[in-house]
Design a protein around this motif. Structure first.
Motif, PDB file in Angstrom:
ATOM      1  N   TYR A  12     -59.276  10.243  14.609  1.00  0.00           N
ATOM      2  CA  TYR A  12     -58.453  10.679  13.485  1.00  0.00           C
ATOM      3  C   TYR A  12     -58.292   9.519  12.496  1.00  0.00           C
ATOM      4  O   TYR A  12     -58.401   8.360  12.879  1.00  0.00           O
ATOM      5  CB  TYR A  12     -57.083  11.168  13.994  1.00  0.00           C
ATOM      6  N   PRO A  13     -58.055   9.839  11.236  1.00  0.00           N
ATOM      7  CA  PRO A  13     -57.997   8.803  10.191  1.00  0.00           C
ATOM      8  C   PRO A  13     -56.643   8.104  10.167  1.00  0.00           C
ATOM      9  O   PRO A  13     -55.874   8.270   9.224  1.00  0.00           O
ATOM     10  CB  PRO A  13     -58.244   9.610   8.914  1.00  0.00           C
ATOM     11  N   ASP A  14     -56.351   7.319  11.197  1.00  0.00           N
ATOM     12  CA  ASP A  14     -55.007   6.747  11.261  1.00  0.00           C
ATOM     13  C   ASP A  14     -54.783   5.701  10.175  1.00  0.00           C
ATOM     14  O   ASP A  14     -53.657   5.444   9.794  1.00  0.00           O
ATOM     15  CB  ASP A  14     -54.700   6.179  12.657  1.00  0.00           C
ATOM     16  N   LEU A  15     -55.852   5.108   9.714  1.00  0.00           N
ATOM     17  CA  LEU A  15     -55.761   4.145   8.619  1.00  0.00           C
ATOM     18  C   LEU A  15     -56.908   4.430   7.659  1.00  0.00           C
ATOM     19  O   LEU A  15     -57.852   5.130   8.012  1.00  0.00           O
ATOM     20  CB  LEU A  15     -55.884   2.712   9.158  1.00  0.00           C
ATOM     21  N   PHE A  16     -56.848   3.845   6.473  1.00  0.00           N
ATOM     22  CA  PHE A  16     -57.938   4.046   5.535  1.00  0.00           C
ATOM     23  C   PHE A  16     -59.259   3.489   6.049  1.00  0.00           C
ATOM     24  O   PHE A  16     -60.326   3.947   5.646  1.00  0.00           O
ATOM     25  CB  PHE A  16     -57.594   3.488   4.151  1.00  0.00           C
TER      26      PHE A  16
ATOM     27  N   PRO B 200     -56.696   2.816  23.961  1.00  0.00           N
ATOM     28  CA  PRO B 200     -56.263   3.314  22.665  1.00  0.00           C
ATOM     29  C   PRO B 200     -55.276   2.372  21.999  1.00  0.00           C
ATOM     30  O   PRO B 200     -54.493   1.710  22.678  1.00  0.00           O
ATOM     31  CB  PRO B 200     -55.535   4.621  23.003  1.00  0.00           C
TER      32      PRO B 200
ATOM     33  N   LEU C  96     -52.406   2.634  19.016  1.00  0.00           N
ATOM     34  CA  LEU C  96     -51.699   3.626  18.209  1.00  0.00           C
ATOM     35  C   LEU C  96     -51.733   3.257  16.748  1.00  0.00           C
ATOM     36  O   LEU C  96     -51.603   2.105  16.388  1.00  0.00           O
ATOM     37  CB  LEU C  96     -50.243   3.725  18.637  1.00  0.00           C
ATOM     38  N   ALA C  97     -51.805   4.257  15.931  1.00  0.00           N
ATOM     39  CA  ALA C  97     -51.752   4.057  14.485  1.00  0.00           C
ATOM     40  C   ALA C  97     -50.508   3.271  14.121  1.00  0.00           C
ATOM     41  O   ALA C  97     -49.432   3.543  14.604  1.00  0.00           O
ATOM     42  CB  ALA C  97     -51.716   5.402  13.778  1.00  0.00           C
ATOM     43  N   GLY C  98     -50.660   2.310  13.273  1.00  0.00           N
ATOM     44  CA  GLY C  98     -49.499   1.550  12.834  1.00  0.00           C
ATOM     45  C   GLY C  98     -49.102   0.484  13.844  1.00  0.00           C
ATOM     46  O   GLY C  98     -48.314  -0.394  13.546  1.00  0.00           O
TER      47      GLY C  98
END
Lengths: 465, 423
Positions: free
Chosen positions: B291-295, B320, B322-324
């Motif tokens: 998934y596009p968690d960041l650009f 994994p 996590l985004a952010g």
């Protein structure tokens, strides 16, 4: 009722939603709002269908080795051996496949901690104050979050979107159906109860602009002060309504959004969903709830739920857990993967949640981990038992177990057809139904929603694929 | 010989004999993935002597004093290896005192070294090895500037000496996090990295010119000597990058400097699969990042592992992120890479390639190809007996042997479990 509405209009109070003065569910202007979700959701196009020859996990502990599900007008009409379905009804042959109820994620921040995870989109915690009980998560939700569609492809049909846990009182959450939409109004689950997000433990002790709380006892102090204020508020409105018909001109109380929502908890309409990890703290929170005469619907994360499984069962408070996340904070240091099974064994209500886009796609794996751990600990648990942790028990957390959460006649046809045993890493959701409409179909590109954000990237890539 | 001395020697001799019993282990009759061949051997046995694999095959003669482990009906594999985790460097993520991933300030000119922070007594180790993880690359996290520092290799057995290789790779974070640390943009980060190698080259040339007797020995924790070791192909440069253009820069750097590069992250690496294969650059992947968690991960997809493998890129797996919270990997559940590998298989990666990424393939990437990752004579005896498919969610690692030592399954979580077990 009408008198009150006119009186409120006369005082010029702004309603939250322009046209809702006369809604049958009760106007949001009126303190006696019903706290039932008002929604413009419309089911997607659907047809009646008979899904045959599948292994069915009902959600309530029952199962069928081979059975059928008949979906009619968006509801489950029959299940098991179903004779006499008209030949005109579409059939789906689900031989070697499994059917479960649509999965329910009761703790998600999709839309308010969306992807991409950039600062301007992070809207789950209004930290100017430790108490933002008046805030509403539905006002923050970005529907163009790729996470919704990934969850859908993972079989998730309903989500409870909650404020974060930075605040003691985070505000109202919102239950949504996992349908593609441009507005949150089109996703909101009609008539669902509202949840109120609260938090105990380490997170609410972090900095707020109003510089409190700083300790756990400060957190409980803040809670009790807030409940006292809410009770006073509820009493003043009750007195006002009692006096309104009389010749005196009673002073209309000032409307306070936070107290309004807290009063909704006190009169049993709003369901408390509390982020809380430690056994000691959950016990304290249960006492606070008893002091003010409300119930805590569920503790979320609740890493130490297994230590007080009996207490939680007695209080009919669900435990919304991770399968095996641990060690990210002191309060999660003692988490064990057997927790869900132990809570279940004590007669309690175990529920899985994602709290993340990653796990949100794999809730079926998550309950499998918890099931395996429970079985290894010697407990007699089956897949049919464990599926409840992400279906019927989850529906109970939302106050919707009469409408969703199991493959039972009369309920909404929220279903997943899996390619195989959903407890396997190799299985995938092939078709996901919400109210009888196929919202996701792994083999039909027209039924594979993607968010607007995901469109149009990688166009300049000339890959060697 | 004096009689007391004789008895003493006899006693020591007996001790040696009895502990030799524990040093000989036979895992008998399982479906054995040696990783030396493409297929498993049914009904095969593995003999372990003194920490190494002595023999593998059907119908082995088992010494009388061997500890016998019945593996009939079970699957036997080498222990699994994570190609990037923070095991040993953390107890509780929110407690800064227990976090030795990286430092926000280091003395300019020096390089961070994880090996000083690895705690062999971390509670995470007995927990993750219970899931069949027996080895890990321990990565640093960048704190000041994109050069994160030296990583290490460790096994997850018992005792105090778990690190097998210190300063085994130099890690750099490029992409968004590196850019931020370099002052806010990639232009600064990549220039900074290139400057480091340039200075290392200059230093190398200067040393060649100087008399060996008069030249000051290199400080092994200087950034120059770290970069020199990379230039000499003594250690690889591990570059954390996800965006296609950043991966391209990593490939260019590898080719220009003729160094060994490993990509960690690789969300958009599928767009450059053939180039990565031609450049012999392995990719350490988190198969759950789709998934596009960041650009910089806009192009993330579920089948990246399958595409890379098809193109001939060597794969390793990491936990994994996590985004952010990009750098707070889930080391607490580092053993779940086996499930991540299963997810990769569900998305098109061939089964055997997934196992390779967890064992022999990871060994090749990290320079352990003669020691670990195969059930083959002479290799370290890292062995796991599983009650089912090791990539399946509900499978249990029944027996874990690390460097020939049978590991008791006790860990903190099991002790808590037993304390609260319902009657």
């Amino acid at each position: 009722m009408l008198t009150i509405l006119m009186a409120i209009q006369a005082v010029g109070m702004r309603s939250g939603i322009a046209e809702d003065q006369n809604g049958e569910d009760g106007s949001r202007n009126n303190f006696e709002q019903s706290f039932k979700v008002r929604s413009s959701y419309q089911a997607l196009s659907r047809e009646d269908v008979l899904i045959e020859n599948a292994t069915i996990l009902v959600g309530n502990g029952e199962w069928f080795d081979i059975g059928a599900v008949y979906v009619k007008d968006g509801r489950i009409a029959a299940i098991g051996k179903i004779p006499d379905v008209a030949k005109s009804v579409k059939r789906i042959d689900a031989t070697d496949k499994w059917i479960t109820p649509g999965l329910i994620d009761v703790h998600s921040h999709l839309g308010s901690y969306p992807t991409p995870a950039v600062g301007s989109l992070k809207d789950a915690n209004e930290i100017f104050s430790h108490n933002t009980a008046g805030a509403r998560m539905e006002d923050s939700v970005i529907t163009q979050d790729a996470g919704f569609n990934l969850a859908l492809a993972g079989g998730v049909t309903t989500l409870q979107l909650l404020p974060g846990s930075h605040n003691v009182f985070g505000g109202l959450g919102i239950v949504v159906k996992n349908v593609p939409a441009n507005t949150v109004q089109e996703m909101k689950f009609p008539g669902a109860p509202y949840p109120l997000k609260m938090a105990c433990g380490e997170n609410p002790k972090r900095t707020h602009k109003d510089r409190r709380p700083i300790t756990r006892m400060g957190t409980v102090l803040a809670m009790r002060e807030a409940w006292i204020a809410a009770r006073t508020y509820a009493d003043s409105w009750r007195r006002y309504r009692e006096n309104v018909g009389e010749s005196e001109h009673p002073q209309i109380p000032e409307r306070d959004l936070g107290n309004e929502n807290l009063a909704g908890v006190l009169n049993g309409q709003v369901l408390v969903q509390m982020h809380c990890y430690r056994a000691e703290e959950m016990a304290v929170m249960l006492d606070v709830a008893a002091e003010f005469g409300f119930r805590i619907r569920a503790f979320h994360h609740a890493s130490e739920a297994y230590k007080i499984a009996d207490l939680l069962a007695e209080n009919e408070t669900c435990a919304v857990l991770f399968s095996d996340w641990w060690g990210f904070k002191m309060e999660s240091y003692d988490a064990i993967p057997e927790s869900m099974a132990f809570v279940h064994e004590a007669g309690g209500c175990s529920v899985i949640h994602s709290d993340s886009i990653m796990n949100g796609q794999y809730l079926n794996h998550e309950i499998a981990i918890a099931l395996a751990a429970g079985q290894r600990a010697g407990l007699q648990l089956s897949r049919a038992d464990a599926i409840a942790w992400v279906t019927l028990n989850a529906a109970a957390v939302l106050g919707l177990d009469d409408r969703i959460g199991s493959v039972e006649t009369g309920k909404n046809a929220d279903l997943v057809i899996w390619s195989g045993d959903p407890f396997s890493v190799y299985s995938k959701a092939e078709k996901v139904f919400i109210d009888g409409a196929i919202v996701y179909d792994r083999f039909d590109q027209n039924r594979q929603p993607i968010s607007d954000f995901e469109i149009g990237h990688m166009l300049n890539v000339e890959s060697e694929l | 010989m004096r009689s007391w001395l004789f008895l003493f020697v006899l006693k020591i001799g007996l001790l040696v004999v009895t502990s030799a019993g524990a040093d000989t282990i036979a895992v008998i009759g399982g479906k054995v993935f040696t990783m030396d061949k493409d297929e498993a051997i049914e009904n095969a046995s593995v003999l372990i002597i003194d920490g190494k694999i002595a023999k593998v095959g059907k119908h082995l003669r088992i010494p009388k004093d061997a500890l016998r482990i019945d593996a009939s009906g079970k699957i036997v594999t080498p222990g699994f290896m994570s190609s990037a985790s923070f095991l040993g460097l953390t107890e509780v993520l929110a407690v800064a005192e227990t976090m030795d991933f990286g430092a926000e300030e280091i003395v300019p000119g020096t390089v961070f070294d994880v090996s000083f922070g690895i705690n062999p007594n971390s509670t995470l180790i007995p927990i993750v090895r219970r899931g069949g993880l027996t080895r890990s690359v321990i990565a640093p996290m960048a704190g000041q500037g994109p050069v994160a520092g030296f990583g290490a290799l460790m096994h997850l057995g018992m005792g105090a000496e778990l690190i097998t290789h210190k300063r085994k790779a130099l890690f750099v974070e490029m992409g968004e996090s590196g850019a931020k640390l370099a002052g806010g943009a990639r232009g600064a980060a990549w220039v900074q990295l290139n400057l480091l190698f340039h200075e290392a080259r200059e230093d190398q040339n200067k040393r060649k010119k100087d008399d060996d007797k008069t030249s000051i020995p290199a400080f092994k924790y200087s950034d120059i000597s770290a970069a020199t070791r990379v230039l000499n192909k003594d250690i690889p440069l591990v570059v954390s990058v996800d965006r296609a253009s950043d991966i391209q820069h990593a490939i260019d750097l590898a080719e220009e400097l003729e160094i060994k590069v490993i990509v960690w992250g690789g969300a958009e690496s599928w767009t450059l699969a053939n180039r990565l294969a031609r450049a012999n650059i392995p990719v350490i992947l988190d198969p759950t990042l789709n998934y596009p968690d960041l650009f910089e991960t806009l192009g993330a997809r579920s089948d990246t592992a399958a595409i890379l493998n098809e193109a001939g890129v060597s794969l390793g797996f990491s936990m994994p992120r996590l985004a952010g919270l990009r750098n707070e990997s889930f080391s607490h559940n580092a053993d779940k890479i086996r499930i991540s590998a299963g997810i990769a298989v569900a998305n098109g990666l061939p089964y055997f390639a997934a196992l390779q990424g967890l064992t022999s393939g990871a060994a090749n990437i990290w320079g352990l190809e003669n020691q670990y990752g195969k059930l083959k004579k002479g290799f370290d005896a890292d062995i796991v007996v599983w009650d089912g498919d090791p990539l399946e969610v509900m499978t249990n690692a029944e027996t874990v042997i690390i460097k020939g030592r049978l590991i008791p399954p006790a860990n903190r979580q099991l002790l808590l479990r037993d304390r609260y077990l319902p009657n």
